[in-house]
Motif scaffolding. Structure first.
Motif, PDB file in Angstrom:
ATOM      1  N   SER A  50       0.850  -1.192   0.000  1.00  0.00           N
ATOM      2  CA  SER A  50       0.000   0.000   0.000  1.00  0.00           C
ATOM      3  C   SER A  50       0.884   1.240   0.000  1.00  0.00           C
ATOM      4  O   SER A  50       1.877   1.310   0.733  1.00  0.00           O
ATOM      5  CB  SER A  50      -0.904   0.011   1.233  1.00  0.00           C
ATOM      6  OG  SER A  50      -1.794  -1.081   1.199  1.00  0.00           O
ATOM      7  N   ARG A  51       0.523   2.206  -0.819  1.00  0.00           N
ATOM      8  CA  ARG A  51       1.305   3.435  -0.914  1.00  0.00           C
ATOM      9  C   ARG A  51       0.374   4.639  -0.955  1.00  0.00           C
ATOM     10  O   ARG A  51      -0.807   4.517  -1.277  1.00  0.00           O
ATOM     11  CB  ARG A  51       2.188   3.414  -2.166  1.00  0.00           C
ATOM     12  CG  ARG A  51       3.297   2.372  -2.100  1.00  0.00           C
ATOM     13  CD  ARG A  51       4.215   2.467  -3.320  1.00  0.00           C
ATOM     14  NE  ARG A  51       5.382   1.627  -3.156  1.00  0.00           N
ATOM     15  CZ  ARG A  51       5.411   0.322  -3.425  1.00  0.00           C
ATOM     16  NH1 ARG A  51       4.325  -0.265  -3.894  1.00  0.00           N
ATOM     17  NH2 ARG A  51       6.514  -0.380  -3.237  1.00  0.00           N
ATOM     18  N   HIS A  52       0.938   5.786  -0.633  1.00  0.00           N
ATOM     19  CA  HIS A  52       0.165   7.021  -0.739  1.00  0.00           C
ATOM     20  C   HIS A  52       1.110   8.197  -0.918  1.00  0.00           C
ATOM     21  O   HIS A  52       2.309   8.108  -0.638  1.00  0.00           O
ATOM     22  CB  HIS A  52      -0.712   7.233   0.502  1.00  0.00           C
ATOM     23  CG  HIS A  52       0.041   7.756   1.685  1.00  0.00           C
ATOM     24  ND1 HIS A  52       0.714   6.942   2.566  1.00  0.00           N
ATOM     25  CD2 HIS A  52       0.243   9.033   2.117  1.00  0.00           C
ATOM     26  CE1 HIS A  52       1.286   7.675   3.497  1.00  0.00           C
ATOM     27  NE2 HIS A  52       1.025   8.950   3.247  1.00  0.00           N
ATOM     28  N   SER A  53       0.553   9.280  -1.403  1.00  0.00           N
ATOM     29  CA  SER A  53       1.263  10.559  -1.428  1.00  0.00           C
ATOM     30  C   SER A  53       0.237  11.626  -1.107  1.00  0.00           C
ATOM     31  O   SER A  53      -0.952  11.459  -1.399  1.00  0.00           O
ATOM     32  CB  SER A  53       1.917  10.816  -2.792  1.00  0.00           C
ATOM     33  OG  SER A  53       0.938  11.073  -3.784  1.00  0.00           O
ATOM     34  N   GLU A  54       0.683  12.707  -0.488  1.00  0.00           N
ATOM     35  CA  GLU A  54      -0.274  13.756  -0.154  1.00  0.00           C
ATOM     36  C   GLU A  54       0.413  15.095   0.030  1.00  0.00           C
ATOM     37  O   GLU A  54       1.617  15.172   0.287  1.00  0.00           O
ATOM     38  CB  GLU A  54      -1.066  13.401   1.102  1.00  0.00           C
ATOM     39  CG  GLU A  54      -0.279  13.409   2.388  1.00  0.00           C
ATOM     40  CD  GLU A  54      -1.149  13.100   3.603  1.00  0.00           C
ATOM     41  OE1 GLU A  54      -2.357  13.407   3.569  1.00  0.00           O
ATOM     42  OE2 GLU A  54      -0.621  12.549   4.577  1.00  0.00           O
ATOM     43  N   THR A  55      -0.369  16.129  -0.143  1.00  0.00           N
ATOM     44  CA  THR A  55       0.051  17.484   0.197  1.00  0.00           C
ATOM     45  C   THR A  55      -0.947  18.010   1.214  1.00  0.00           C
ATOM     46  O   THR A  55      -2.158  17.814   1.072  1.00  0.00           O
ATOM     47  CB  THR A  55       0.063  18.407  -1.034  1.00  0.00           C
ATOM     48  OG1 THR A  55      -1.224  18.392  -1.663  1.00  0.00           O
ATOM     49  CG2 THR A  55       1.117  17.954  -2.042  1.00  0.00           C
ATOM     50  N   VAL A  56      -0.427  18.656   2.252  1.00  0.00           N
ATOM     51  CA  VAL A  56      -1.274  19.182   3.326  1.00  0.00           C
ATOM     52  C   VAL A  56      -1.068  20.690   3.400  1.00  0.00           C
ATOM     53  O   VAL A  56       0.062  21.154   3.568  1.00  0.00           O
ATOM     54  CB  VAL A  56      -0.924  18.533   4.684  1.00  0.00           C
ATOM     55  CG1 VAL A  56      -1.813  19.097   5.785  1.00  0.00           C
ATOM     56  CG2 VAL A  56      -1.066  17.020   4.598  1.00  0.00           C
ATOM     57  N   PRO A  57      -2.134  21.475   3.280  1.00  0.00           N
ATOM     58  CA  PRO A  57      -1.989  22.934   3.299  1.00  0.00           C
ATOM     59  C   PRO A  57      -1.725  23.445   4.706  1.00  0.00           C
ATOM     60  O   PRO A  57      -2.093  22.794   5.700  1.00  0.00           O
ATOM     61  CB  PRO A  57      -3.347  23.418   2.787  1.00  0.00           C
ATOM     62  CG  PRO A  57      -4.295  22.381   3.298  1.00  0.00           C
ATOM     63  CD  PRO A  57      -3.549  21.070   3.168  1.00  0.00           C
ATOM     64  N   PRO A  58      -1.101  24.596   4.837  1.00  0.00           N
ATOM     65  CA  PRO A  58      -0.852  25.157   6.177  1.00  0.00           C
ATOM     66  C   PRO A  58      -2.139  25.423   6.945  1.00  0.00           C
ATOM     67  O   PRO A  58      -2.149  25.396   8.176  1.00  0.00           O
ATOM     68  CB  PRO A  58      -0.081  26.452   5.887  1.00  0.00           C
ATOM     69  CG  PRO A  58      -0.326  26.755   4.443  1.00  0.00           C
ATOM     70  CD  PRO A  58      -0.530  25.445   3.766  1.00  0.00           C
ATOM     71  N   GLU A  59      -3.246  25.646   6.218  1.00  0.00           N
ATOM     72  CA  GLU A  59      -4.519  25.922   6.885  1.00  0.00           C
ATOM     73  C   GLU A  59      -4.994  24.751   7.741  1.00  0.00           C
ATOM     74  O   GLU A  59      -5.816  24.920   8.643  1.00  0.00           O
ATOM     75  CB  GLU A  59      -5.607  26.245   5.845  1.00  0.00           C
ATOM     76  CG  GLU A  59      -5.445  27.578   5.145  1.00  0.00           C
ATOM     77  CD  GLU A  59      -4.560  27.491   3.917  1.00  0.00           C
ATOM     78  OE1 GLU A  59      -4.504  28.480   3.161  1.00  0.00           O
ATOM     79  OE2 GLU A  59      -3.915  26.436   3.711  1.00  0.00           O
ATOM     80  N   ALA A  60      -4.480  23.548   7.463  1.00  0.00           N
ATOM     81  CA  ALA A  60      -4.921  22.371   8.217  1.00  0.00           C
ATOM     82  C   ALA A  60      -4.603  22.502   9.699  1.00  0.00           C
ATOM     83  O   ALA A  60      -5.268  21.888  10.542  1.00  0.00           O
ATOM     84  CB  ALA A  60      -4.270  21.113   7.647  1.00  0.00           C
ATOM     85  N   ASP A  61      -3.595  23.312  10.038  1.00  0.00           N
ATOM     86  CA  ASP A  61      -3.208  23.487  11.439  1.00  0.00           C
ATOM     87  C   ASP A  61      -3.814  24.738  12.064  1.00  0.00           C
ATOM     88  O   ASP A  61      -3.493  25.085  13.202  1.00  0.00           O
ATOM     89  CB  ASP A  61      -1.678  23.562  11.555  1.00  0.00           C
ATOM     90  CG  ASP A  61      -1.023  22.233  11.217  1.00  0.00           C
ATOM     91  OD1 ASP A  61      -1.616  21.191  11.530  1.00  0.00           O
ATOM     92  OD2 ASP A  61       0.077  22.248  10.640  1.00  0.00           O
TER      93      ASP A  61
END
Length: 200
Positions: free
Chosen positions: A175-186
């Motif tokens: 299983s694999r994944h990639s992601e981008t998380v915006p600064p707004e998430a925090d």
């Protein structure tokens, strides 16, 4: 691939700004040769131009023939760095062919290889071009890839950052994944324990 600026720096005695302008806008290169100069395009702020082997060969030929702007007192001389770059011609053409395949794959997903799935930006471009900007799934390189998009409001509530995640199971069963998380998430607004007092 070397940048145009870097390649020109390997031509002793030239006037770099005038030479660059002549290469890009003048008649030193044919239309086909000028088409061998590419935008690196690593991100939307990347303005670097890269020079392919055909354009590089034409520029070097013009240099040796004395057709490029030279500093006072200089004449064309040995350009070993430029010559060495041309010796990599076959490797550079393979790189360009791979770059072309990946660019075409955005609209023709059948060109995607399993190794491409690790390139988050490329796969996101493929999804957007073929399915729009939301969540969904596609079969790429024979593998089902799922995309999840979640929006996070800024503290002011006036803008939204987007978390984009891809999940898939490789041909090796991993299983694999990639992601981008915006600064707004925090931000406070997105934390139930801290979002008090903010405008709805």
């Amino acid at each position: 691939m070397r940048s145009l600026t870097d390649f020109l720096a390997g031509l002793p005695g030239i006037m770099p700004i005038k030479t660059r302008r002549l290469v890009l806008e003048g008649d030193v290169l044919s239309k086909a040769e000028r088409a061998d100069i590419y935008s690196r395009d690593r991100n939307w702020l990347d303005l670097v131009l890269e020079v392919g082997p055909d354009a590089a060969a034409a520029i070097l030929l013009a240099y040796k023939a004395g057709h490029l702007p030279m500093k006072r007192g200089y004449t064309p001389t040995d350009a070993s760095a430029a010559e060495a770059y041309l010796e990599e011609g076959d490797k550079l053409r393979k790189q360009l062919a791979e770059r072309k395949r990946r660019a075409q794959a955005v609209k023709d997903p059948s060109l995607i290889l399993e190794s491409d799935l690790l390139d988050h930006r490329l796969i996101d471009s493929v999804f957007i071009a073929n399915m729009g900007t939301g969540s969904g799934s596609m079969v790429l390189a024979g593998i089902t890839v799922r995309k999840e998009v979640i929006g996070y409001k800024s503290n002011s509530g006036k803008s939204t950052g987007w978390r984009v995640r891809f999940d898939w199971t490789g041909s090796d069963g991993q299983s694999r994944h990639s992601e981008t998380v915006p600064p707004e998430a925090d931000n406070r607004r997105n934390d139930p324990d801290r979002n008090w007092g903010l405008h709805e």
